[in-house]
Design a protein around this motif. Structure first.
Motif, mmCIF file in Angstrom:
data_model
loop_
_atom_site.group_PDB
_atom_site.id
_atom_site.type_symbol
_atom_site.label_atom_id
_atom_site.label_comp_id
_atom_site.label_asym_id
_atom_site.label_seq_id
_atom_site.Cartn_x
_atom_site.Cartn_y
_atom_site.Cartn_z
ATOM 1 N N SER A 14 10.002 1.564 -2.788
ATOM 2 C CA SER A 14 10.922 1.196 -1.713
ATOM 3 C C SER A 14 10.102 0.771 -0.497
ATOM 4 C CB SER A 14 11.823 2.381 -1.359
ATOM 5 O OG SER A 14 11.069 3.384 -0.692
ATOM 6 N N SER A 16 9.613 2.232 2.100
ATOM 7 C CA SER A 16 8.869 3.377 2.644
ATOM 8 C C SER A 16 7.500 3.539 1.972
ATOM 9 C CB SER A 16 9.685 4.665 2.495
ATOM 10 O OG SER A 16 9.848 4.993 1.132
ATOM 11 N N TRP A 42 7.568 -5.712 2.946
ATOM 12 C CA TRP A 42 8.833 -5.858 2.204
ATOM 13 C C TRP A 42 9.822 -6.402 3.230
ATOM 14 C CZ3 TRP A 42 10.250 -2.119 -2.167
ATOM 15 C CH2 TRP A 42 11.433 -2.498 -2.780
ATOM 16 N N GLU A 61 12.067 -9.974 -4.571
ATOM 17 C CA GLU A 61 12.683 -8.717 -5.015
ATOM 18 C C GLU A 61 13.578 -8.940 -6.237
ATOM 19 O OE1 GLU A 61 15.419 -5.216 -2.976
ATOM 20 O OE2 GLU A 61 14.642 -6.840 -1.742
#
Length: 73
Positions: A14, A16, A42, A61
């Motif tokens: 993700s 994070s 991202w 993605e």
């Protein structure tokens, strides 16, 4: 012909995880391609991965079929 997969494909990365080492498998017109490196960004549906040789790979993605964080070398 429908492709068959021997294992489960999991996306366990993700935003994070930016700054961590990852492996990403993406769909390609010729099959699948794997990229290993540090997730650097991202943004707006594009993942940036810096490979060990310093090249930056942008991965849409929508093309990602599996991804996970991997241990540092």
């Amino acid at each position: 012909m429908t492709p068959r997969f021997a294992g489960r494909l999991v996306i366990a990365v993700s935003p994070s995880d930016i700054g961590r080492r990852v492996t990403i498998r993406r769909a390609d017109p010729d099959g699948f391609r794997d990229t290993i490196g540090v997730l650097t960004s991202w943004h707006e549906g594009v993942l940036g991965v810096r490979r060990r040789d310093g090249t930056l790979v942008d991965i849409p993605e929508s093309a990602v079929v599996a991804a996970r964080v991997i241990p540092e070398r």
